[in-house]
Design a protein around this motif. Structure first.
Motif, PDB file in Angstrom:
ATOM      1  N   VAL A 173       1.900   4.044   5.967  1.00 59.79           N
ATOM      2  CA  VAL A 173       0.753   3.923   6.863  1.00 59.79           C
ATOM      3  C   VAL A 173       1.288   3.439   8.206  1.00 59.79           C
ATOM      4  O   VAL A 173       1.869   2.353   8.295  1.00 59.79           O
ATOM      5  CB  VAL A 173      -0.302   2.931   6.342  1.00 59.79           C
ATOM      6  CG1 VAL A 173      -1.446   2.780   7.341  1.00 59.79           C
ATOM      7  CG2 VAL A 173      -0.823   3.362   4.984  1.00 59.79           C
ATOM      8  N   GLU A 176      -3.900  -3.659   8.844  1.00 61.44           N
ATOM      9  CA  GLU A 176      -4.429  -3.110   7.600  1.00 61.44           C
ATOM     10  C   GLU A 176      -5.107  -4.258   6.863  1.00 61.44           C
ATOM     11  O   GLU A 176      -4.454  -5.177   6.390  1.00 61.44           O
ATOM     12  CB  GLU A 176      -3.306  -2.489   6.769  1.00 61.44           C
ATOM     13  CG  GLU A 176      -3.798  -1.727   5.574  1.00 61.44           C
ATOM     14  CD  GLU A 176      -2.687  -1.074   4.785  1.00 61.44           C
ATOM     15  OE1 GLU A 176      -2.983  -0.082   4.122  1.00 61.44           O
ATOM     16  OE2 GLU A 176      -1.543  -1.547   4.822  1.00 61.44           O
ATOM     17  N   ALA A 197      -4.415   0.523   1.362  1.00 56.31           N
ATOM     18  CA  ALA A 197      -4.909   1.892   1.322  1.00 56.31           C
ATOM     19  C   ALA A 197      -4.986   2.341  -0.132  1.00 56.31           C
ATOM     20  O   ALA A 197      -4.158   1.951  -0.963  1.00 56.31           O
ATOM     21  CB  ALA A 197      -3.977   2.808   2.108  1.00 56.31           C
ATOM     22  N   VAL A 236      -7.985   4.464   4.228  1.00 51.80           N
ATOM     23  CA  VAL A 236      -7.174   3.434   4.867  1.00 51.80           C
ATOM     24  C   VAL A 236      -8.175   2.433   5.446  1.00 51.80           C
ATOM     25  O   VAL A 236      -9.222   2.831   5.957  1.00 51.80           O
ATOM     26  CB  VAL A 236      -6.308   4.046   6.007  1.00 51.80           C
ATOM     27  CG1 VAL A 236      -5.566   2.969   6.770  1.00 51.80           C
ATOM     28  CG2 VAL A 236      -5.333   5.050   5.438  1.00 51.80           C
ATOM     29  N   VAL A 278      -0.309   8.945   7.893  1.00 50.71           N
ATOM     30  CA  VAL A 278      -0.211   8.577   6.487  1.00 50.71           C
ATOM     31  C   VAL A 278       0.685   9.582   5.774  1.00 50.71           C
ATOM     32  O   VAL A 278       0.720  10.760   6.116  1.00 50.71           O
ATOM     33  CB  VAL A 278      -1.603   8.533   5.807  1.00 50.71           C
ATOM     34  CG1 VAL A 278      -2.412   7.365   6.320  1.00 50.71           C
ATOM     35  CG2 VAL A 278      -2.368   9.828   5.985  1.00 50.71           C
TER      36      VAL A 278
END
Length: 82
Positions: free
Chosen positions: A45, A57, A61, A66, A80
């Motif tokens: 990611v 983040e 994910a 995500v 990704v």
């Protein structure tokens, strides 16, 4: 699951091959959910903010999404890969 994070170099070349680019995603100050369409949880990611706001983040994910949160409302490109 281990996750590999990578970034773009000064020439905009991915340090790790990404499978898909999710361009122009608007990130809010609360958790934002972005569908990635891979069908499996990504092992890579990469988040490239277009502005100056910090983006992270906010949850791992998964096979469909995500999850990102920003310190301010901003636009990002997300890469990704599996």
């Amino acid at each position: 699951m281990s996750r590999t994070y990578a970034s773009l170099d000064a020439n905009g070349v991915l340090a790790q091959k990404a499978v898909k680019k999710l361009a122009g995603q608007s990130i809010q100050i609360t958790q934002t959910t972005i569908a990635h369409g891979l069908g499996v949880a990504p092992s890579v990611v990469i988040v490239m903010a277009r502005g100056n706001a910090l983006v992270w983040e906010s949850a791992d994910a998964d096979s469909t999404n995500v999850y990102l949160t920003g310190a301010g409302i901003t636009t990002v490109d997300i890469y990704v890969g599996v």
